[in-house]
Motif scaffolding. Sequence first.
Motif, PDB file in Angstrom:
ATOM      1  N   UNK A  13       0.811  -1.222   0.000  1.00  0.00           N
ATOM      2  CA  UNK A  13       0.000   0.000   0.000  1.00  0.00           C
ATOM      3  C   UNK A  13       0.842   1.267   0.000  1.00  0.00           C
ATOM      4  N   UNK A  14       2.051   1.202   0.613  1.00  0.00           N
ATOM      5  CA  UNK A  14       2.935   2.369   0.588  1.00  0.00           C
ATOM      6  C   UNK A  14       3.335   2.698  -0.846  1.00  0.00           C
ATOM      7  N   UNK A  15       3.704   1.678  -1.601  1.00  0.00           N
ATOM      8  CA  UNK A  15       4.078   1.880  -3.002  1.00  0.00           C
ATOM      9  C   UNK A  15       2.869   2.322  -3.834  1.00  0.00           C
ATOM     10  N   UNK A  16       1.725   1.697  -3.581  1.00  0.00           N
ATOM     11  CA  UNK A  16       0.518   2.052  -4.332  1.00  0.00           C
ATOM     12  C   UNK A  16       0.100   3.489  -4.047  1.00  0.00           C
ATOM     13  N   UNK A  17       0.247   3.935  -2.804  1.00  0.00           N
ATOM     14  CA  UNK A  17      -0.102   5.321  -2.461  1.00  0.00           C
ATOM     15  C   UNK A  17       0.762   6.304  -3.249  1.00  0.00           C
ATOM     16  N   UNK A  18       2.055   5.996  -3.383  1.00  0.00           N
ATOM     17  CA  UNK A  18       2.919   6.852  -4.189  1.00  0.00           C
ATOM     18  C   UNK A  18       2.482   6.894  -5.644  1.00  0.00           C
ATOM     19  N   UNK A  19       2.104   5.742  -6.180  1.00  0.00           N
ATOM     20  CA  UNK A  19       1.621   5.695  -7.563  1.00  0.00           C
ATOM     21  C   UNK A  19       0.285   6.419  -7.691  1.00  0.00           C
ATOM     22  N   UNK A  20      -0.531   6.351  -6.644  1.00  0.00           N
ATOM     23  CA  UNK A  20      -1.817   7.036  -6.648  1.00  0.00           C
ATOM     24  C   UNK A  20      -1.617   8.555  -6.727  1.00  0.00           C
ATOM     25  N   UNK A  21      -0.707   9.069  -5.902  1.00  0.00           N
ATOM     26  CA  UNK A  21      -0.439  10.511  -5.901  1.00  0.00           C
ATOM     27  C   UNK A  21       0.173  10.948  -7.235  1.00  0.00           C
ATOM     28  N   UNK A  22       1.083  10.152  -7.779  1.00  0.00           N
ATOM     29  CA  UNK A  22       1.632  10.468  -9.100  1.00  0.00           C
ATOM     30  C   UNK A  22       0.522  10.521 -10.144  1.00  0.00           C
ATOM     31  N   UNK A  23      -0.430   9.591 -10.029  1.00  0.00           N
ATOM     32  CA  UNK A  23      -1.549   9.585 -10.966  1.00  0.00           C
ATOM     33  C   UNK A  23      -2.413  10.825 -10.844  1.00  0.00           C
TER      34      UNK A  23
END
Length: 412
Positions: A13-23
Amino acid sequence: MTRVAGRFVRAEPRRTAGQFVEGLLSGVERKTCWSLAERAGHADPQAMQRLLRTAVWDADDVRDDVRSWLVEQLGHPDAVLVTDETGFLKKGVCSVGVQRQYTGTAGRVENSQVGVFLAYVTPHGRALIDRRLYLPEATWCARPERLTAAGVPEQIGFATKPALARQMIAAAIEAGVPFGWVTGDEVYGADPGLRADLEQRQIGYVLAVGCDRRVHVNDGRTLIRVDDLAERIPTREWQQHSCGPGAKGPRDYLWAWITTATNPGEHRWLLIRRNRTTGELAFYLCWAPRPVPLHTLVRVAGSRWSIEELFQTGKGQVGLDHYQVRGWTGWHRFITLAMLTLAVLTILAAIAQQPDADSEIIALTVAEIRRLLNAFVLTGQLPPKHILHWSIWRRTSQARARRSHYQGRQAK
């Protein structure tokens, strides 16, 4: 993302959150879990959906980190807290807090959710630092089965919009946020509890009220409607002041102020704004723990537009209203990540070198910084196989949804 990494227990989820914010920062047109997952290179939207629904992390903790970061970068003792609500148009009846209600987003009664927000406005920049979802009393708070189905915590009960604003202001004070003033529109100015709370805390306010508000003048001997009082003000008493820069130049208005204190030593005023062209009037109840000049009250009153601009920027730049979640947890998580994304742009704009006032180029805006980030940092070419995979995924899911919809109609 390093600022909030510790809030996520597991690496995924930490990695996904970063990808979410980039998105959210990216140029993706609709910032839903599907489109953000496709951009991140995922095979399906499940990781993004899990981030918003079931992953272990606390959106309030991330909100606190965002607020602390903004205070570090923008903090100022004369900052203004601005409270206001915005609507999120929705279809159906399952999204938490949704009902037919008036929203300024549409300018009429629509099926929508309403979020109450708190903005932090300083000479260095402005950003959203807190949020609360408004739950209507009759259609939601009086129906515990709906609250349970939407995942609303048991301790959450009905609260008016001014009460939600008081909660956020109290949280800002407890967190040590430096500020000197609070402002808001008529919804908040009409609430005596909010005004009394601010006075007890020794926090100055400039709160809008309606034209039918009555105030005491002549040392408390006369009670009069504010619009009647405005008609009696001599022309020479109106002063021109700018309440801040606008898209077409300084926002110049005519202003008048009248003392409304009823007790010795009080610093209480009625502030009146008049449009120089149309003559339209606006009224504000003002209080301060100490004497202040007129231009200070004008500055605070003008700060109220900042939150409207933040709503526009949040929805237009980082997809603040693009979420497709129905539950309490999902709403708060999406909104918090959007606030984090907006904070990134706000802080970059604040630390960017500002040109001279008479320069032929304006300072970097949030929109321009996002454009540059996408051009130089976030651009990545996805392989054709991945793009085709997502085309098939979308069309298959849409066919499944259409089939389910038709079957439901036939069953009726």
